[in-house]
Design a protein around this motif. Structure first.
Motif, PDB file in Angstrom:
ATOM      1  N   SER A 198       2.526   1.302   0.560  1.00 42.04           N
ATOM      2  CA  SER A 198       1.228   1.347  -0.114  1.00 42.04           C
ATOM      3  C   SER A 198       1.088   0.289  -1.192  1.00 42.04           C
ATOM      4  CB  SER A 198       1.022   2.736  -0.748  1.00 42.04           C
ATOM      5  OG  SER A 198       1.099   3.752   0.228  1.00 42.04           O
ATOM      6  N   SER A 200       1.070  -3.031  -0.947  1.00 43.04           N
ATOM      7  CA  SER A 200       0.174  -4.135  -0.586  1.00 43.04           C
ATOM      8  C   SER A 200      -1.301  -3.791  -0.748  1.00 43.04           C
ATOM      9  CB  SER A 200       0.463  -4.596   0.846  1.00 43.04           C
ATOM     10  OG  SER A 200      -0.369  -5.677   1.208  1.00 43.04           O
ATOM     11  N   PRO A 201      -1.797  -2.657  -0.178  1.00 43.51           N
ATOM     12  CA  PRO A 201      -3.220  -2.350  -0.377  1.00 43.51           C
ATOM     13  C   PRO A 201      -3.574  -2.091  -1.835  1.00 43.51           C
ATOM     14  CG  PRO A 201      -2.085  -0.543   0.749  1.00 43.51           C
ATOM     15  CD  PRO A 201      -1.160  -1.710   0.754  1.00 43.51           C
ATOM     16  N   ALA A 203      -2.123  -3.560  -4.403  1.00 44.67           N
ATOM     17  CA  ALA A 203      -2.151  -4.883  -5.021  1.00 44.67           C
ATOM     18  C   ALA A 203      -3.433  -5.629  -4.666  1.00 44.67           C
ATOM     19  CB  ALA A 203      -0.925  -5.687  -4.588  1.00 44.67           C
ATOM     20  N   ASP A 204      -3.926  -5.460  -3.432  1.00 43.89           N
ATOM     21  CA  ASP A 204      -5.134  -6.155  -2.988  1.00 43.89           C
ATOM     22  C   ASP A 204      -6.391  -5.626  -3.662  1.00 43.89           C
ATOM     23  OD1 ASP A 204      -3.623  -7.734  -1.330  1.00 43.89           O
ATOM     24  OD2 ASP A 204      -3.998  -6.531   0.475  1.00 43.89           O
ATOM     25  N   HIS A 205      -6.476  -4.312  -3.820  1.00 43.64           N
ATOM     26  CA  HIS A 205      -7.716  -3.703  -4.309  1.00 43.64           C
ATOM     27  C   HIS A 205      -7.598  -3.059  -5.686  1.00 43.64           C
ATOM     28  CE1 HIS A 205      -9.350  -4.318  -0.295  1.00 43.64           C
ATOM     29  NE2 HIS A 205      -8.284  -3.716   0.208  1.00 43.64           N
ATOM     30  N   VAL A 208      -5.754   2.795  -4.118  1.00 47.02           N
ATOM     31  CA  VAL A 208      -5.857   3.271  -2.750  1.00 47.02           C
ATOM     32  C   VAL A 208      -6.231   4.746  -2.811  1.00 47.02           C
ATOM     33  CG1 VAL A 208      -3.410   3.952  -2.511  1.00 47.02           C
ATOM     34  CG2 VAL A 208      -4.716   3.324  -0.479  1.00 47.02           C
ATOM     35  N   ALA A 222      -3.090   0.730  -9.531  1.00 42.99           N
ATOM     36  CA  ALA A 222      -1.987  -0.175  -9.847  1.00 42.99           C
ATOM     37  C   ALA A 222      -1.211   0.314 -11.064  1.00 42.99           C
ATOM     38  CB  ALA A 222      -2.520  -1.583 -10.094  1.00 42.99           C
TER      39      ALA A 222
END
Length: 359
Positions: A198, A200-201, A203-205, A208, A222
């Motif tokens: 979890s 990566s998602p 970090a991207d947004h 989650v 985060a």
């Protein structure tokens, strides 16, 4: 059942005795504290083995808990449900065969624990909630986003309301009154998803959304992830520092003993071997300390090392044992260093079970 309450089980009760009492709780709808439930198996915390054993035993009884007992605080409550309960089908109720899942993080299951408390549902909003309500909740709690659900009865995820989605709606010339007008799509992961998968998602947004059996379970940001990784890594660093100081002192004080050992270098010694080295050559150290007490000091550190190495301490308060390790590290750093080496001036700051299946 004739109305007589079955005796409450304990760690010595067999599966049938425990099942009778848990069936009584299920049929009467009475909640039970997680701490009390896992105590029926002789546990004080939710380690990897204990979670797997209790989950398996509950399944053999035809039961599960709602919410899942492996998430949330120990003093929160769950209810017993049949395996084919009323909740909509979703992800497998069985947790993964490791401890590092999103269920470790409290915010990942907060929505499951506000199910019957309408006064505290401040972590999410309905599609038909007013934007004014959403903005006020976000300002009050310093949130950057809120999960959006369809209704209280069915907490299916619609999307997410964020400061950015609200600003974009205003920039388009809209004047959204209801949250649904400024909601954007958001993917979700299951409560028992692997924690590392979890990253990566998030970090991207920056977040989650989390679901359990198809309904909103919570949200992990985060900041939540950072705090969890701090909890996981800081004990490793503390024990690692201590182990390196022990090896340094062994090189300085026990060089003759090391030369006679079968190991090529002190770096090859496991912690238990290092502990035995100090014990076997205690007089060579020349310390005016108790061997028994010092060995106990090392033993505490070794046990903590083994515990954190398996991530099997989800509910364990490590602060006391960590402070013992820090004191040992600080004391070892005062031992004379090798020539041409300087002591590290940094000082470590304090940081903050196996279950048997019922027969």
């Amino acid at each position: 059942m004739t109305g007589q309450i079955p005796p409450e089980p304990d760690a010595g009760s067999d599966l049938n005795e425990t099942k009778k009492y848990l069936d009584y709780l299920k049929n009467s709808g009475r909640p039970i504290e997680i701490r009390t439930l896992i105590g029926y198996w002789g546990n004080k915390g939710r380690g990897k083995v204990s979670v797997a054993t209790i989950t398996s035993d509950l399944a053999r009884m035809g039961l599960r808990t709602d919410p899942p007992f492996d998430s949330g605080p120990l003093d929160s409550h769950v209810t017993l449900q049949g395996l084919n309960g009323e909740l909509s089908p979703g992800a497998d109720d069985q947790p993964e065969d490791h401890l590092l899942t999103l269920s470790r993080i409290p915010s990942a299951s907060f929505a499951l624990r506000t199910r019957d408390d309408e006064s505290d549902n401040s972590g999410f909003v309905r599609r038909d909630s007013s934007v004014a309500d959403a903005v006020t909740v976000m300002l009050r709690n310093d949130f950057s986003q809120l999960p959006v659900i369809e209704s209280e009865a069915r907490r299916e995820i619609v999307g997410v309301f964020t400061w950015e989605s609200y600003a974009q709606a205003r920039l388009r010339g809209d004047n959204p009154i209801l949250v649904g007008s400024a909601t954007i799509p958001a993917s979700a992961v299951d409560l028992h998803s692997d924690l590392f998968a979890s990253v990566s998602p998030i970090a991207d947004h920056g977040y989650v959304l989390v679901t359990y059996r198809g309904q909103l379970s919570g949200i992990v940001t985060a900041s939540d992830l950072t705090r969890e990784f701090e909890k996981l890594t800081l004990p490793f660093l503390a024990v690692g520092r201590c182990e390196q100081e022990l090896k340094r002192v062994a090189r300085v004080k026990l060089s003759d003993a090391l030369a006679k050992s079968k190991k090529n270098s002190v770096e090859e010694l496991m912690f238990g071997e290092l502990q035995q080295l100090f014990k076997n050559h205690w007089t060579a150290l020349g310390w005016s300390l108790s061997l028994t007490k010092f060995d106990g000091w090392l033993n505490t550190t070794r046990k903590l090392r083994n515990s954190i190495a398996h991530f099997d301490n989800q509910d364990q308060d490590l602060s006391a044992d960590l402070e013992v390790v820090h004191r040992l590290t600080r004391w070892l750093r005062m031992i004379a260093h090798e020539p041409d080496q300087k002591a590290d001036d940094d000082t470590a700051e304090p940081i903050g079970q196996t279950t048997t299946a019922k027969q």
